[in-house]
Design an enzyme around this catalytic site. Sequence first.
Site, PDB file in Angstrom:
ATOM      1  CB  SER A  31       1.677   3.154   5.639  1.00  0.00           C
ATOM      2  OG  SER A  31       0.826   3.672   4.653  1.00  0.00           O
ATOM      3  CG  LEU A  32       2.812   9.280   6.484  1.00  0.00           C
ATOM      4  CD1 LEU A  32       2.970  10.164   5.263  1.00  0.00           C
ATOM      5  CD2 LEU A  32       1.838   9.896   7.470  1.00  0.00           C
TER       6      LEU A  32
END
Length: 293
Positions: free
Chosen positions: A88-89
């Site tokens: 994700s991030l």
Amino acid sequence: MKAYIFPGQGAQFTGMGLDLYEKSPVARDLFNRANEILGFNITSTMFEGTAEDLKQTKVTQPAVFLHSAIMSKVMGERFQPDMVAGHSLGEISALVANKTLDFEAALKLVYKRALAMQHACELQPSTMAAVLGLEDHIVEAVCADVEGVVVAANYNCPGQLVISGSIEAVEIACEMLKERGAKRAMILPVGGAFHSPLMEPARKELAEAIEATTFSTPICPVYQNVTTFAVTNPAEIKENLVFQLTAPVKWTQSVQNMIKDGATHFIEVGPGKVLQGLVKKIDRNSEVSSAEF
């Protein structure tokens, strides 16, 4: 072959990055630059703030990014990746590590991403839930049968999948999944339905910022959450990053493809050891470790 992997939101801890700041002039300079770029003193929250302070969206995402990205910079010539991936991030941290993005541009993107996601969460109450002990296709089928928005969001490892959507739809899905034999189906303490169609307002907001950012040819492939395959074309990387907010994080599939392409040692760069645990559950023969500076 060495695969460097970068954690996402949830890996933060109190005091994170302080050892880097104290021991490395390179890290100190980058942390100080980060304070200037963000317009607030994120280092004081990272080094001295409480767990509650670190949970603020505008702090959490840049804090995790900074820990990972700065760690890869501090490693210097010892940082020799054959491939990278981020959860994700963490994908943005990975793109700094393989030189697709420069540090300053990436930090600005991370901050815009955090604020856009927070805004999307405020537009509609939503949540996520962890589902343990079921095969992916069963979870996907149950989600498809529920009225409202609920989708598979994080394919973390075999038998561990996170679903995401409106609060009511996620709650209904959890009950149905327990009936289908899930060991656990528990609501997570998150601010919204990340990696679901409910993040569309954030995707649109972030797309403009991504389009305006320069993406360079990387020094090694990135295995992106959306496609799970090795990518080196800057235009493709940019497009995949735009769609990441509303698409599932296919971590299991990404790790499996990295192994197929020769990865034998996975090195986690940043806070925590969550990704190492997931890699071992995906392939117990893979070597895992934490990056050291």
